[in-house]
Motif scaffolding. Structure first.
Motif, PDB file in Angstrom:
ATOM      1  N   ARG A  30       0.846  -1.195   0.000  1.00 48.05           N
ATOM      2  CA  ARG A  30       0.000   0.000   0.000  1.00 48.05           C
ATOM      3  C   ARG A  30       0.882   1.246   0.000  1.00 48.05           C
ATOM      4  N   TYR A  35      -2.816   4.164  -3.499  1.00 49.15           N
ATOM      5  CA  TYR A  35      -2.844   3.094  -4.494  1.00 49.15           C
ATOM      6  C   TYR A  35      -2.064   1.889  -3.971  1.00 49.15           C
ATOM      7  N   ILE A  36      -2.183   0.768  -4.692  1.00 51.43           N
ATOM      8  CA  ILE A  36      -1.450  -0.440  -4.315  1.00 51.43           C
ATOM      9  C   ILE A  36      -0.576  -0.878  -5.483  1.00 51.43           C
ATOM     10  N   THR A 107      -1.187  -5.763   1.848  1.00 48.00           N
ATOM     11  CA  THR A 107      -2.558  -6.243   1.937  1.00 48.00           C
ATOM     12  C   THR A 107      -2.768  -7.375   0.931  1.00 48.00           C
ATOM     13  N   TYR A 117      -9.726  -1.462  -6.267  1.00 47.22           N
ATOM     14  CA  TYR A 117      -8.465  -0.838  -5.867  1.00 47.22           C
ATOM     15  C   TYR A 117      -7.845  -0.056  -7.021  1.00 47.22           C
TER      16      TYR A 117
END
Length: 141
Positions: A30, A35-36, A107, A117
């Protein structure tokens, strides 16, 4: 020393990223901006991309990745803090599942929930959903 080279007005990054499967999906880091992105990092001078992904996965999540498979090469052209960047990213699938404790800042995301996401770069979603298992060469300009 990381492979980050400045040529004229452009920084060139050589990076690696990993598709790390978990019991509930895939592991993502993360960002502070919301954003991821897939775990990974820069390749070091004199280091192969395969050695780099094994090192990065050990450093970031404490997993010893014995077997890896190169599934994609991603060429990404973008601006970062007013600098032009040309990034070449080798995307590997880690051939064993992650069963450890998920570190802070990471995550798990299932394929079914991935659209909820902001994944960066966006084509990583296509690489994750690659049902035909074909090697992907992706260019983002």
């Amino acid at each position: 020393m990381d492979l980050a080279i400045t040529v004229q007005d452009t920084i060139i990054y050589i990076r690696v990223a990993a598709l790390v499967k978990t019991s509930r999906g895939f592991l993502f880091e993360r960002s502070k901006k919301g954003y991821i992105f897939l775990p990974g990092g820069k390749v070091k001078l004199g280091e192969s991309s395969e050695d780099a992904i094994k090192r990065e996965i050990m450093e970031e999540i404490g997993m010893k990745a014995e077997r890896t498979t190169l599934v994609s090469i991603l060429e990404n052209f973008y601006f970062n803090d007013k600098e032009k960047v040309q990034e070449i990213c080798f995307v590997f699938k880690i051939d064993e599942d992650f069963t450890g404790i998920i570190p802070d800042g990471f995550t798990e995301v299932s394929i079914e929930d991935i659209s909820k996401y902001d994944v960066r770069p966006k084509p990583m979603v296509d690489i994750l959903k690659n049902k035909d298992k074909l090697f992907k060469h992706i260019i983002i300009k």
